[in-house]
Design a protein around this motif. Sequence first.
Motif, PDB file in Angstrom:
ATOM      1  N   VAL A   1       0.836  -1.203   0.000  1.00  0.00           N
ATOM      2  CA  VAL A   1       0.000   0.000   0.000  1.00  0.00           C
ATOM      3  C   VAL A   1       0.873   1.255   0.000  1.00  0.00           C
ATOM      4  O   VAL A   1       0.594   2.229  -0.700  1.00  0.00           O
TER       5      VAL A   1
ATOM      6  N   ILE B   1       2.014   1.753  -3.476  1.00  0.00           N
ATOM      7  CA  ILE B   1       0.946   2.283  -4.321  1.00  0.00           C
ATOM      8  C   ILE B   1       0.801   3.783  -4.101  1.00  0.00           C
ATOM      9  O   ILE B   1       0.638   4.561  -5.039  1.00  0.00           O
TER      10      ILE B   1
ATOM     11  N   VAL C   1      -8.210  -3.833  -9.643  1.00  0.00           N
ATOM     12  CA  VAL C   1      -7.405  -2.774 -10.259  1.00  0.00           C
ATOM     13  C   VAL C   1      -8.288  -1.918 -11.174  1.00  0.00           C
ATOM     14  O   VAL C   1      -8.183  -0.695 -11.188  1.00  0.00           O
TER      15      VAL C   1
ATOM     16  N   SER D   1      -9.218   4.482  -4.561  1.00  0.00           N
ATOM     17  CA  SER D   1      -8.358   3.675  -5.424  1.00  0.00           C
ATOM     18  C   SER D   1      -7.266   2.990  -4.619  1.00  0.00           C
ATOM     19  O   SER D   1      -6.893   1.854  -4.918  1.00  0.00           O
ATOM     20  N   ILE D   2      -6.749   3.649  -3.570  1.00  0.00           N
ATOM     21  CA  ILE D   2      -5.729   2.963  -2.758  1.00  0.00           C
ATOM     22  C   ILE D   2      -6.335   1.752  -2.067  1.00  0.00           C
ATOM     23  O   ILE D   2      -5.733   0.674  -2.030  1.00  0.00           O
TER      24      ILE D   2
ATOM     25  N   LEU E   1      -6.841  -1.062  -4.686  1.00  0.00           N
ATOM     26  CA  LEU E   1      -5.573  -1.700  -5.035  1.00  0.00           C
ATOM     27  C   LEU E   1      -5.040  -2.495  -3.844  1.00  0.00           C
ATOM     28  O   LEU E   1      -4.512  -3.602  -4.003  1.00  0.00           O
TER      29      LEU E   1
ATOM     30  N   VAL F   1      -4.027  -6.372  -3.733  1.00  0.00           N
ATOM     31  CA  VAL F   1      -2.690  -6.860  -3.407  1.00  0.00           C
ATOM     32  C   VAL F   1      -2.749  -7.857  -2.240  1.00  0.00           C
ATOM     33  O   VAL F   1      -2.111  -8.906  -2.272  1.00  0.00           O
TER      34      VAL F   1
ATOM     35  N   ILE G   1      -0.769   7.058  -8.867  1.00  0.00           N
ATOM     36  CA  ILE G   1      -1.303   5.759  -8.463  1.00  0.00           C
ATOM     37  C   ILE G   1      -1.363   4.818  -9.658  1.00  0.00           C
ATOM     38  O   ILE G   1      -0.999   3.654  -9.570  1.00  0.00           O
TER      39      ILE G   1
ATOM     40  N   ARG H   1       2.097   3.460 -10.317  1.00  0.00           N
ATOM     41  CA  ARG H   1       2.504   2.455  -9.333  1.00  0.00           C
ATOM     42  C   ARG H   1       1.691   1.173  -9.502  1.00  0.00           C
ATOM     43  O   ARG H   1       2.207   0.075  -9.376  1.00  0.00           O
ATOM     44  N   ALA H   2       0.393   1.340  -9.803  1.00  0.00           N
ATOM     45  CA  ALA H   2      -0.465   0.166  -9.984  1.00  0.00           C
ATOM     46  C   ALA H   2       0.056  -0.668 -11.147  1.00  0.00           C
ATOM     47  O   ALA H   2       0.053  -1.906 -11.096  1.00  0.00           O
TER      48      ALA H   2
ATOM     49  N   LEU I   1       3.143  -2.546  -9.938  1.00  0.00           N
ATOM     50  CA  LEU I   1       2.752  -3.615  -9.017  1.00  0.00           C
ATOM     51  C   LEU I   1       2.053  -4.735  -9.786  1.00  0.00           C
ATOM     52  O   LEU I   1       2.312  -5.924  -9.565  1.00  0.00           O
TER      53      LEU I   1
END
Lengths: 389, 647
Positions: A181, A184, A306, A318-319, A322, A326, B15, B18-19, B22
């Motif tokens: 996180v 991200i 995603v 969005s965090i 994601l 993850v 983001i 980074r996404a 990842l």
Amino acid sequence: MSYLEYNVARTPSGLRKVLAMNWALTITVAAVAALGLLVLYSVAGGSMRPWAEAQMQRFALGLAAMFAVAMIPIWFWRNVSALFYALGLILLVLVEVIGSSGGGAQRWIDLGFMRLQPSELMKVTLVMMLAAYYDWLPPSKVSRPQWVLVPVLLILLPVALVVQQPDLGTSLLLLMGGGAVMFIAGVHWAYFATVVAAGVGLVTAVLKSKGTDWQILQDYQYRRIDTFLNPENDPLGAGYHITQSKIALGSGGLTGRGFMQGTQARLNFLPEKHTDFIFTTLAEDFGFAGSLSLLALYVLIVAFCVWTALKTKDRFASIVSLGVGVTFFLFFAVNMAMVMGLAPVVGVPLPLVSYGGSALLVLMVAFGLVQSAHVHRPRLPGEGQLLRR
Amino acid sequence: MKRNPQEALLSARGISRRAAVLGGLQLGVAGLLTARLAKLQLDGGQEFRLLAEENRINVRLIAPARGLIVDRNGVEIAGNEQIYRVSVIPDDAGDVEAVIAQLRGLIRLDEDRLAKARREMARSPSFVAVTLAERLTWEELSAVALNAPALPGITPEVGLSRVYPRHDDFAHVVGYVGRVSDRDLERDTTDDPLLRVPQFQIGKTGTEQAMEASLRGRAGSKRIEVNAAGRIMRELDREPGISGRDVVMSIDAGLQNFTQARLGSESASAVVIDCRNGDVMAAVSAPSFDPNLFVQGISQPDYDVLRENDHRPLHNKIVQGLYPPGSTFKMVTLLAALAAGEITPNETVWCGGSTRVSGRRFHCWKRGGHGHVALNESLRESCDVYYYELAQRTGIERMAAMARKLGLGIRHDLEMTSVSEGLIPDRAWKRKRRSEEWVVGDSLNASIGQGFVLASPLQLAVMTARLSSGLNVSPRLVRSIDGAAQPSGVQGTLDIPRSHLDLVRRAMYDVVNSPRGTAGRSKFDLSGVKWSGKTGTSQVRNITAAERARGVFRNEDLPWDRRDHALFVGYAPHDDPRYAVSVVVEHGGGGSKAAAPVARDIMLYALHGGVPPLEAYPSGQRGEAEERLGALRLAPVAPAGGGRTRA
């Protein structure tokens, strides 16, 4: 906060929310769960009891929880993140106290209808807390050392409590999930490079120190490492699980031995065959085709998370999306790697498939958050025509 | 706070980037997993399927025979016996209750055991075997084996179980074994797969626990063929594993048995040590119990009887029983004063029955007083006032140092459970533990072995062995492990001048052999061999004024648990010490009456190597001795020859 810039009225309301959900995600999750029930049925020797039936009820409960969470606007979840995180910590401490006074290691709190594992709960509350933190923190400050230290502490606090239990698998997941996180959110890559380098250095030091005066671990801990590296050396002791598990996997071949035909699981050669090692049964019954399908479904679930994250444009939403993706990914990747002998045996269940209530419920709640982000994402003019009044 | 759109856009872009990174990583890992799957299932598929087929052949662990424990002459103390049992696998049995009903027609089933088995079945997965009945006779086992077709899921099994042929004699020293508990597993750091074998026994207390690593041995294995339902078809081969190592104790089973019998039903303890090498020849805590009960799983009523007995049979008084040593401590005070140069042998102290120190009166046991007392009489007649005077001159620190030199207040490393350190108080201790300063009255109490001073029977025997031999003797309980001799318990000599020890030994000789000695009635003469010793009586509590008013003056008038403890320490032969003995009889009354005669019988047995001849006793006491010794029920002692059960 950031939502105020958008026209909230554009988001659907009432039962329309149900239509606006990320249905692709819902359907894949249900498909994986169905596959899981099939395997639990097979493991029990072709019986709904003792596992499949109970698991089905829990999945129904989880599905309801997901819908409930999805109906509540994502900004509400952001506002209660810190509260949930604190609550999670309190539960962790509580279970520690109850456990130690009870005389043995106890990881759960009895709710009557199920046993709640606070460490499982922490997997989602930690992601929420970190997302809320990065939503609050201006992106320009993200990589400043003092602002990097805060989330590191937020991660280490529950990790320390979980390690105490002791539950190595969950603490590793928390650590890696939290780190992801932070990645991200845009923390400078140099921090991660440093941690990886230090980790590699530490592992080398631990291995090199064996047999010297400054030996870092106890002898028996080295034995466990040896067992992981060469399970064949100790086929009756700790290496037994891994050896038997690899045999089960391998004997599945391309198409498997057929539903309920796997001998490894039926003859009880496999340990924990309904929980952590359930993948072996699936692989034995359905072969490479079945295992790969499951892996593909898993990857799809992550991809749908995603997708939501990229659509929402809101930082918290969005965090979180994601982060959930993850965390889910780490779950199945660590479990599969462990079962296939790529990683040491740490207790991590196969998500949505392994028998167990807490992990399933927590995952469904986490998917509920992703759904909520999807439902309540701000729409550009012209988007979501179908839903206009 | 309204975020500016510029920043929001930047955030979203960051983001996304980074996404993407990842996501790439995740895809990489997923690819790796796929590759591994392909390698195992596609490339290795054939080979692993073969292995799985072979897995019809199941490997099971076999518990090795536990090492034997024998006494110094080879008499078996702990051995192994074959036992037969019947267990059930609920999965295979189907209707377990119906099978149990069938079984009941064939053999006797213990309801307690069955209840336990039902609980176990409810707890564990249904493919785990649960024991239904244990310790069956051969006939019963054959009956079960014969009717096997009518008893689905039932398997007759042969196993080894620990057995203690000397019954009560070694319950506290050697201890017993039991099933592996969850706590045992938690504490275990060896990861030994044996611990997870059902029915496996490990040492729970005493030497069985302390020597676990030597006694256990290594697991063997057997390969058995199972059919598709998992039922055992036949055994293919077995590798027996390595038996545990045999342990030879320093104890003499005959002396141990005699001592146990001699202590009888008293709440008492006795220890005999060989002064020349520290060998513990006998160590007894009475009353005792049969450790075999614990191996089989003791029933609740039996256990309650043991627990509620006010003579505490479960308590190991040898090393855990702590008593004020009373007058047996006077040798320590005397040696400390001599070492400090605070007294000479001929200097006398006036005993008028009591002395007054800082406003408190300290009494001698003899109300009328001893008059002028010099060193020899002080010990012989056990004059307290003499030692009050020494305590004031010497001080607690020097007395405590001497006590530790003689083996009191320190933990002796023995293969027994919870060996206690005892207590030798000093200034630092009192400040720390009681948050009070040491006062001179404390020294006076300590000088006669009262007050804070506490010692175990083992420590008293070590003290006696040390001061009689002048050697630095430490007790040794295990003589050898699988033939490898353990180091001797003697490490050099004590740094106490020979002349000081001679003075003390001379006085101890007079305690027993002089008509005026406190143990004058307990002398012996075994063809010229005589002994020396010291009595002790330690107060459990004072007789209160209220009791005096009711007419209670003597100890015998008090209820049992308030009477004084009786102690005796001694050694023989007096001129060339070989054995040291200590006896503590809880609430026995006076040391000279309750403890010294017991110690004498034990010492005579040790010297003679058997029940002592009557000629060794003074002529007036022979009839009494004959009656006493004749009444003892002794077990025959024969070294284990071919009788070793190793199976």
